[in-house]
Design a protein around this motif. Structure first.
Motif, PDB file in Angstrom:
ATOM      1  N   MET A   1       0.848  -1.177   0.000  1.00  0.00           N
ATOM      2  CA  MET A   1       0.000   0.000   0.000  1.00  0.00           C
ATOM      3  C   MET A   1       0.892   1.239   0.000  1.00  0.00           C
ATOM      4  O   MET A   1       1.794   1.363   0.812  1.00  0.00           O
ATOM      5  CB  MET A   1      -0.889  -0.019   1.237  1.00  0.00           C
ATOM      6  CG  MET A   1      -1.845   1.121   1.258  1.00  0.00           C
ATOM      7  SD  MET A   1      -2.996   1.216   2.663  1.00  0.00           S
ATOM      8  CE  MET A   1      -2.999  -0.322   3.474  1.00  0.00           C
TER       9      MET A   1
ATOM     10  N   PRO B   1       1.903   5.423   0.126  1.00  0.00           N
ATOM     11  CA  PRO B   1       1.647   6.450   1.139  1.00  0.00           C
ATOM     12  C   PRO B   1       0.380   7.268   0.869  1.00  0.00           C
ATOM     13  O   PRO B   1      -0.233   7.776   1.789  1.00  0.00           O
ATOM     14  CB  PRO B   1       2.890   7.335   1.091  1.00  0.00           C
ATOM     15  CG  PRO B   1       3.545   7.035  -0.210  1.00  0.00           C
ATOM     16  CD  PRO B   1       3.124   5.656  -0.604  1.00  0.00           C
ATOM     17  N   ARG B   2      -0.040   7.346  -0.376  1.00  0.00           N
ATOM     18  CA  ARG B   2      -1.252   8.109  -0.694  1.00  0.00           C
ATOM     19  C   ARG B   2      -2.522   7.300  -0.454  1.00  0.00           C
ATOM     20  O   ARG B   2      -3.577   7.850  -0.257  1.00  0.00           O
ATOM     21  CB  ARG B   2      -1.230   8.568  -2.150  1.00  0.00           C
ATOM     22  CG  ARG B   2      -0.211   9.633  -2.401  1.00  0.00           C
ATOM     23  CD  ARG B   2      -0.306  10.129  -3.806  1.00  0.00           C
ATOM     24  NE  ARG B   2       0.607  11.224  -4.009  1.00  0.00           N
ATOM     25  CZ  ARG B   2       0.407  12.205  -4.825  1.00  0.00           C
ATOM     26  NH1 ARG B   2      -0.678  12.231  -5.559  1.00  0.00           N
ATOM     27  NH2 ARG B   2       1.276  13.166  -4.951  1.00  0.00           N
ATOM     28  N   ALA B   3      -2.421   6.017  -0.480  1.00  0.00           N
ATOM     29  CA  ALA B   3      -3.596   5.164  -0.317  1.00  0.00           C
ATOM     30  C   ALA B   3      -4.033   5.078   1.142  1.00  0.00           C
ATOM     31  O   ALA B   3      -5.209   4.877   1.427  1.00  0.00           O
ATOM     32  CB  ALA B   3      -3.306   3.771  -0.856  1.00  0.00           C
ATOM     33  N   ARG B   4      -3.116   5.257   2.066  1.00  0.00           N
ATOM     34  CA  ARG B   4      -3.436   5.099   3.483  1.00  0.00           C
ATOM     35  C   ARG B   4      -4.468   6.133   3.960  1.00  0.00           C
ATOM     36  O   ARG B   4      -5.461   5.749   4.588  1.00  0.00           O
ATOM     37  CB  ARG B   4      -2.161   5.158   4.310  1.00  0.00           C
ATOM     38  CG  ARG B   4      -2.428   4.890   5.780  1.00  0.00           C
ATOM     39  CD  ARG B   4      -1.172   4.664   6.541  1.00  0.00           C
ATOM     40  NE  ARG B   4      -0.602   3.386   6.111  1.00  0.00           N
ATOM     41  CZ  ARG B   4       0.653   3.046   6.252  1.00  0.00           C
ATOM     42  NH1 ARG B   4       1.497   3.870   6.810  1.00  0.00           N
ATOM     43  NH2 ARG B   4       1.089   1.878   5.848  1.00  0.00           N
ATOM     44  N   PRO B   5      -4.326   7.443   3.709  1.00  0.00           N
ATOM     45  CA  PRO B   5      -5.359   8.392   4.157  1.00  0.00           C
ATOM     46  C   PRO B   5      -6.711   8.145   3.497  1.00  0.00           C
ATOM     47  O   PRO B   5      -7.759   8.274   4.142  1.00  0.00           O
ATOM     48  CB  PRO B   5      -4.810   9.758   3.759  1.00  0.00           C
ATOM     49  CG  PRO B   5      -3.355   9.574   3.597  1.00  0.00           C
ATOM     50  CD  PRO B   5      -3.173   8.148   3.167  1.00  0.00           C
TER      51      PRO B   5
ATOM     52  N   LEU C   1      -7.873   5.252   2.524  1.00  0.00           N
ATOM     53  CA  LEU C   1      -8.439   4.062   3.149  1.00  0.00           C
ATOM     54  C   LEU C   1      -9.008   4.392   4.527  1.00  0.00           C
ATOM     55  O   LEU C   1     -10.088   3.935   4.890  1.00  0.00           O
ATOM     56  CB  LEU C   1      -7.373   2.967   3.254  1.00  0.00           C
ATOM     57  CG  LEU C   1      -7.840   1.628   3.826  1.00  0.00           C
ATOM     58  CD1 LEU C   1      -8.928   1.024   2.926  1.00  0.00           C
ATOM     59  CD2 LEU C   1      -6.681   0.674   3.965  1.00  0.00           C
ATOM     60  N   LEU C   2      -8.304   5.218   5.286  1.00  0.00           N
ATOM     61  CA  LEU C   2      -8.798   5.623   6.600  1.00  0.00           C
ATOM     62  C   LEU C   2     -10.101   6.409   6.483  1.00  0.00           C
ATOM     63  O   LEU C   2     -11.036   6.207   7.264  1.00  0.00           O
ATOM     64  CB  LEU C   2      -7.737   6.446   7.337  1.00  0.00           C
ATOM     65  CG  LEU C   2      -6.533   5.677   7.861  1.00  0.00           C
ATOM     66  CD1 LEU C   2      -5.491   6.635   8.415  1.00  0.00           C
ATOM     67  CD2 LEU C   2      -6.953   4.680   8.921  1.00  0.00           C
TER      68      LEU C   2
END
Length: 76
Positions: free
Chosen positions: A1, A3-7, A9-10
């Motif tokens: 995953m 670094p841009r996908a994490r926010p 997804l949250l």
């Protein structure tokens, strides 16, 4: 995953949790009512102020015209 996908997804998980609990993220009705009442009062006060200012300026303009007629009447 990445670094841009994490926010993203949250945020998706947060929205899904809010929908599942039956609450959408909306302001409380009482807060919205207070804002509406304050906005209505502010608009009313502004319109009232403009109306009073308009009446005062019209009276001043009328009195200037009357003074001009008095000056013309004295000269004749």
């Amino acid at each position: 995953m990445g670094p841009r996908a994490r926010p993203a997804l949250l945020l998706l998980m947060l929205l899904q949790t809010a929908v599942l609990q039956g609450r959408l993220l909306q302001p409380s009705p009482s807060g919205t009512l207070v804002i509406g009442v304050i906005s209505g009062i502010a608009v009313f006060v502004i319109i009232l102020f403009i109306g009073i200012l308009f009446i005062i300026l019209r009276k001043r303009q009328t009195s200037r015209g009357v003074m001009g007629h008095y000056v013309l009447a004295e000269r004749e």
